[in-house]
Design a protein around this motif. Structure first.
Motif, short mmCIF file in Angstrom:
data_model
loop_
_atom_site.label_atom_id
_atom_site.label_comp_id
_atom_site.label_asym_id
_atom_site.label_seq_id
_atom_site.Cartn_x
_atom_site.Cartn_y
_atom_site.Cartn_z
N PRO A 48 30.07 -16.65 10.53
CA PRO A 48 30.57 -16.83 9.17
C PRO A 48 32.10 -16.90 9.14
O PRO A 48 32.77 -16.48 10.09
CB PRO A 48 30.08 -15.57 8.45
N GLN A 49 32.64 -17.41 8.06
CA GLN A 49 34.08 -17.42 7.85
C GLN A 49 34.55 -16.00 7.53
O GLN A 49 33.78 -15.18 7.03
CB GLN A 49 34.44 -18.36 6.68
N LEU A 50 35.82 -15.73 7.79
CA LEU A 50 36.39 -14.41 7.50
C LEU A 50 36.32 -14.13 6.01
O LEU A 50 36.78 -14.92 5.19
CB LEU A 50 37.85 -14.35 7.98
N SER A 51 35.73 -13.00 5.65
CA SER A 51 35.63 -12.58 4.25
C SER A 51 36.85 -11.80 3.82
O SER A 51 37.15 -11.72 2.63
CB SER A 51 34.37 -11.73 4.05
N GLY A 52 37.54 -11.16 4.77
CA GLY A 52 38.73 -10.38 4.44
C GLY A 52 38.83 -9.16 5.32
O GLY A 52 38.13 -9.01 6.32
N ASP A 53 39.71 -8.24 4.93
CA ASP A 53 39.92 -6.99 5.64
C ASP A 53 39.22 -5.87 4.87
O ASP A 53 39.33 -5.79 3.64
CB ASP A 53 41.40 -6.66 5.76
N MET A 54 38.54 -5.02 5.59
CA MET A 54 37.85 -3.88 4.98
C MET A 54 38.66 -2.62 5.29
O MET A 54 39.22 -2.49 6.39
CB MET A 54 36.44 -3.75 5.58
N ASP A 55 38.72 -1.71 4.36
CA ASP A 55 39.42 -0.45 4.57
C ASP A 55 38.52 0.49 5.38
O ASP A 55 37.95 1.44 4.87
CB ASP A 55 39.79 0.19 3.23
N MET A 56 38.36 0.13 6.65
CA MET A 56 37.54 0.93 7.56
C MET A 56 38.26 1.02 8.89
O MET A 56 38.83 0.04 9.37
CB MET A 56 36.16 0.31 7.76
N ILE A 57 38.22 2.21 9.47
CA ILE A 57 38.84 2.44 10.78
C ILE A 57 37.89 3.28 11.63
O ILE A 57 37.20 4.16 11.11
CB ILE A 57 40.22 3.11 10.63
N ILE A 58 37.86 2.97 12.91
CA ILE A 58 37.15 3.81 13.87
C ILE A 58 38.24 4.55 14.63
O ILE A 58 39.06 3.93 15.31
CB ILE A 58 36.29 2.98 14.85
N ASP A 59 38.27 5.88 14.48
CA ASP A 59 39.35 6.64 15.10
C ASP A 59 39.08 6.90 16.58
O ASP A 59 38.05 6.50 17.12
CB ASP A 59 39.64 7.92 14.31
N ARG A 60 40.00 7.57 17.20
CA ARG A 60 39.93 7.80 18.65
C ARG A 60 38.67 8.54 19.08
O ARG A 60 38.16 8.33 20.17
CB ARG A 60 41.18 8.57 19.07
N GLU A 61 38.15 9.42 18.24
CA GLU A 61 36.94 10.19 18.56
C GLU A 61 35.66 9.51 18.10
O GLU A 61 34.61 10.13 18.05
CB GLU A 61 37.04 11.60 17.97
N GLY A 62 35.75 8.23 17.74
CA GLY A 62 34.57 7.48 17.36
C GLY A 62 34.09 7.73 15.94
O GLY A 62 32.98 7.33 15.59
N ARG A 63 34.90 8.37 15.12
CA ARG A 63 34.52 8.61 13.71
C ARG A 63 34.82 7.35 12.91
O ARG A 63 35.88 6.75 13.05
CB ARG A 63 35.29 9.80 13.14
N TRP A 64 33.88 6.98 12.06
CA TRP A 64 34.04 5.82 11.20
C TRP A 64 34.55 6.32 9.85
O TRP A 64 33.89 7.12 9.18
CB TRP A 64 32.70 5.10 11.02
N ILE A 65 35.72 5.83 9.45
CA ILE A 65 36.39 6.25 8.22
C ILE A 65 36.43 5.05 7.27
O ILE A 65 36.98 4.01 7.61
CB ILE A 65 37.83 6.73 8.49
N HIS A 66 35.84 5.22 6.07
CA HIS A 66 35.85 4.15 5.08
C HIS A 66 36.57 4.65 3.84
O HIS A 66 36.21 5.69 3.27
CB HIS A 66 34.42 3.74 4.72
#
Length: 188
Positions: free
Chosen positions: A31-49
């Motif tokens: 698919p085409q890029l939909s945009g940027d999501m406010d989500m990060i995977i931190d160094r310890e593998g935690r998913w932050i939204h």
């Protein structure tokens, strides 16, 4: 990898294949890029939204299953959407290690927090990689579709202990073998 090693560790390799068999075919979705999501995977593998950690393991596992790495960026993809996310070090995080020795050969089995199982071998190498902001190289393993996993500190120390037990130290390098391959962990 030799046929002999494949037969010797067939049960371990089957567990690896089973963990990847249920993954969606994200490599086919374009698919085409939909945009940027406010989500990060931190160094310890935690998913932050949006500033809050996603605590439901099933949700994290779902997101990890639709994760791709393209041109130095990470994306969550579906057949019709593609959202860029941020990753501190690696998108997956290894939380457990097991060592099997059979007929003089060793296999290292790693498990991620999202349930991926990987046997360290030529297709899934363990390597030490430098990152900005880190004084020492970090241990990573290639898990699937060019996605790497950072080894937790406890898992890395366990692997270093195994390497120290079996290292000859002839060349001043600390290494571990798995599936007939040698992986350098550092020098001493």
């Amino acid at each position: 990898m030799s046929d002999q090693l494949e037969r010797l560790f067939a049960d371990l390799l089957a567990s690896q294949d089973k963990s990847s068999a249920s993954l969606p075919p994200v490599h086919l979705w374009k698919p085409q890029l939909s945009g940027d999501m406010d989500m990060i995977i931190d160094r310890e593998g935690r998913w932050i939204h949006e500033g809050g950690e996603i605590k439901r393991p099933a949700m994290v596992k779902l997101f990890a299953s639709i994760l791709v790495f393209e041109e130095c960026d990470y994306f969550l993809v579906t057949p019709v959407e593609k959202w860029r996310i941020q990753v501190d070090v690696a998108p997956l995080f290894v939380v457990a290690a097991e060592r099997e020795t059979r007929a003089g050969y060793q296999a290292i089995k790693l498990t991620t927090v999202t349930g991926d199982v990987v046997i360290v071998d030529r297709q899934h190498p363990l390597s030490m990689q430098a990152f900005s902001g880190s004084e020492e190289p970090l241990p990573l393993v290639l898990v699937r579709r060019n996605l790497q996993a950072l080894l937790s500190r406890n898992v890395f120390y366990e692997i270093v202990e195994w390497a120290a037990e079996s290292s000859g130290g002839d060349d001043g390098m600390l290494s571990i073998s798995s599936m007939g391959e040698r992986f350098i962990l550092g020098s001493f």
